[in-house]
Scaffold this active site. Structure first.
Site, PDB file in Angstrom:
ATOM      1  N   ASP A 183       0.836  -1.190   0.000  1.00 10.67           N
ATOM      2  CA  ASP A 183       0.000   0.000   0.000  1.00 10.67           C
ATOM      3  C   ASP A 183       0.877   1.248   0.000  1.00 10.67           C
ATOM      4  O   ASP A 183       1.604   1.511   0.962  1.00 10.67           O
ATOM      5  CB  ASP A 183      -0.907  -0.017   1.236  1.00 10.67           C
ATOM      6  N   HIS A 185      -0.456   4.333  -0.229  1.00 12.01           N
ATOM      7  CA  HIS A 185      -1.245   5.308   0.540  1.00 12.01           C
ATOM      8  C   HIS A 185      -1.126   6.719  -0.013  1.00 12.01           C
ATOM      9  O   HIS A 185      -1.335   7.704   0.714  1.00 12.01           O
ATOM     10  CB  HIS A 185      -0.801   5.283   2.010  1.00 12.01           C
ATOM     11  N   GLU A 209      -1.109  -0.579  -4.088  1.00 12.81           N
ATOM     12  CA  GLU A 209      -2.339   0.160  -3.811  1.00 12.81           C
ATOM     13  C   GLU A 209      -2.080   1.654  -3.691  1.00 12.81           C
ATOM     14  O   GLU A 209      -1.117   2.080  -3.058  1.00 12.81           O
ATOM     15  CB  GLU A 209      -2.937  -0.370  -2.502  1.00 12.81           C
ATOM     16  N   GLU A 235     -10.198   3.035  -2.445  1.00 16.02           N
ATOM     17  CA  GLU A 235     -10.773   3.233  -1.119  1.00 16.02           C
ATOM     18  C   GLU A 235     -11.289   4.654  -0.932  1.00 16.02           C
ATOM     19  O   GLU A 235     -12.163   4.894  -0.090  1.00 16.02           O
ATOM     20  CB  GLU A 235      -9.756   2.898  -0.027  1.00 16.02           C
ATOM     21  N   ASP A 257     -14.902   0.594  -1.052  1.00 18.70           N
ATOM     22  CA  ASP A 257     -15.175   0.262   0.341  1.00 18.70           C
ATOM     23  C   ASP A 257     -16.686   0.184   0.511  1.00 18.70           C
ATOM     24  O   ASP A 257     -17.403   1.131   0.192  1.00 18.70           O
ATOM     25  CB  ASP A 257     -14.576   1.332   1.256  1.00 18.70           C
ATOM     26  N   HIS A 284     -11.936  -2.705  -0.092  1.00 19.34           N
ATOM     27  CA  HIS A 284     -11.230  -2.115   1.047  1.00 19.34           C
ATOM     28  C   HIS A 284     -12.076  -2.328   2.294  1.00 19.34           C
ATOM     29  O   HIS A 284     -13.275  -2.107   2.291  1.00 19.34           O
ATOM     30  CB  HIS A 284     -11.051  -0.629   0.762  1.00 19.34           C
TER      31      HIS A 284
END
Length: 381
Positions: A183, A185, A209, A235, A257, A284
């Site tokens: 991830d 982020h 991700e 997400e 999500d 997610h």
């Protein structure tokens, strides 16, 4: 049957639950939350509930249209998350009314078990090898880790090497038969992400991700074309319109999500859209039991499903965990790294209402950290 009451509950560690009650005694549960902004979503649920009280809960598609489009100003994380939790609760009621799991109402299962992954490393990744080995011992076949903690958006040679060493430690503990997802982020610039992706590609991550921030979908296409690592995102995308440019750019894994992207109703549509682009679904879900239950119902009936995130043991869960508010934890007993399909009605989980009401009395005020770099400037968390 008519909806008589909608309630919300702030429950630790950082969740918001909603309860939708009917005049026939059926109750549905949902999880409408924006992590760090639960109080704001709670207010949004209260406003949207004005439409639902007195209505037939089984008109789910019609309610979704009104809840998402009935206001002149639409969308965004708060409203989409409020709709998501209410939508989950309505599907829960529908399943209980018809005596069937939600995945049966959505067309029936395409698989008998759902592969799940575990989190390792926390926000500032450390001791990756030991944590991965523990998850392998617990039966998981895949883990996810942050590529870095707080970092420079264009990482130095040393910063890039730290990422590579951590992913390599995970790969060594996993062996070639298991998977590690990484991830980003949104912590790197596109150029920084390209540099890191090039270096970790030989370690065969399952996916990378959020290599760029969600408002930079226009930069995904050259990034996806430049790396063999499958790109994942979603997400912080809240509907089909948000996912379309990302999929057109070549994203391989869509990660809506279920508590943010309009609930079960919209995520099933996002999954179908992703399938037309050859992309797979990996919802997610670093959240609570209701969000996970909703995610699993979608996973059981989605042909292009890949893998499911879940929060057992995740670093955010300080005062409660995935199993804390369940009367029966069996639906979340993972076997060989998989959740097994059941025929339990609705979302397939039995919420401990007494524990939820008790937890709400204490509540929470969880906020994500605000990071700064060594020079004092803001850093993406």
């Amino acid at each position: 049957m008519r909806i008589t009451r909608v309630e919300t509950f702030m429950v630790p560690p950082r969740w918001l639950f909603c309860r939708v009650e009917t005049d026939e005694g059926l109750v549905g549960w949902g999880e409408p939350v924006v992590e760090g902004r639960a109080e704001v979503v709670r207010a949004a649920v209260a406003v949207l509930a004005e439409h639902l009280v007195g209505q037939d809960p089984l008109r789910i598609q019609d309610h979704w249209q009104v809840l998402t489009k009935g206001g002149f100003y639409r969308g965004g994380p708060v409203l989409s998350s409020a709709v998501a939790g209410l939508d989950q609760a309505l599907w829960d009621i529908a399943g209980k009314a018809y005596g069937a799991p939600v995945h049966a109402l959505l067309g029936g299962p395409v698989r008998d078990r759902v592969r799940v992954y575990a989190w390792v490393g926390g926000d500032e990744p450390a001791q990756i090898g030991e944590q991965v080995a523990a998850q392998v011992e617990a039966g998981f076949t895949a883990v996810k880790m942050n590529a870095s903690g707080r970092t420079d958006p264009l990482p130095s040679a040393a910063g890039t090497d730290e990422v590579v060493r951590r992913v390599a430690a995970a790969r060594e503990a996993l062996g070639p038969e298991r998977d590690v997802a990484v991830d980003f982020h949104g912590r790197f610039t596109p150029a920084g992400a390209r540099r890191v992706l090039h270096e970790i590609a030989p370690l065969h991550p399952l996916f990378a991700e959020e290599p760029v921030l969600p408002d930079q979908s226009h930069l995904l296409a050259p990034l996806a074309a430049a790396t063999p690592v499958p790109i994942a995102t979603g997400e912080r995308l809240y509907g089909r319109a948000d996912f379309l440019p990302a999929l057109q750019a070549g994203v391989a894994v869509a990660q809506p999500d279920l508590s943010h992207a309009g609930g079960i109703t919209e995520v099933t549509r996002i999954a179908a859209l992703a399938e037309t682009f050859g992309a797979q679904l990996a919802p997610h879900c670093p959240l609570g039991p209701i969000a996970l239950a909703a995610s699993l119902q979608v996973a059981f009936c989605t042909p292009n499903f890949l893998i499911q995130e879940q929060s057992r043991g995740i670093h955010y869960n300080k005062d409660a965990d995935l199993l804390s508010y369940l009367l029966d934890t069996e639906p979340f007993r993972f076997v060989d790294g998989h959740a097994v399909r059941t025929a339990l009605p609705g979302l397939g989980v039995d919420i401990d209402e007494r524990a939820v009401r008790e937890a709400d009395r204490a509540g929470h005020a969880w906020r994500n950290p605000v990071w700064r770099r060594a020079d004092g400037s803001f850093a993406e968390w």
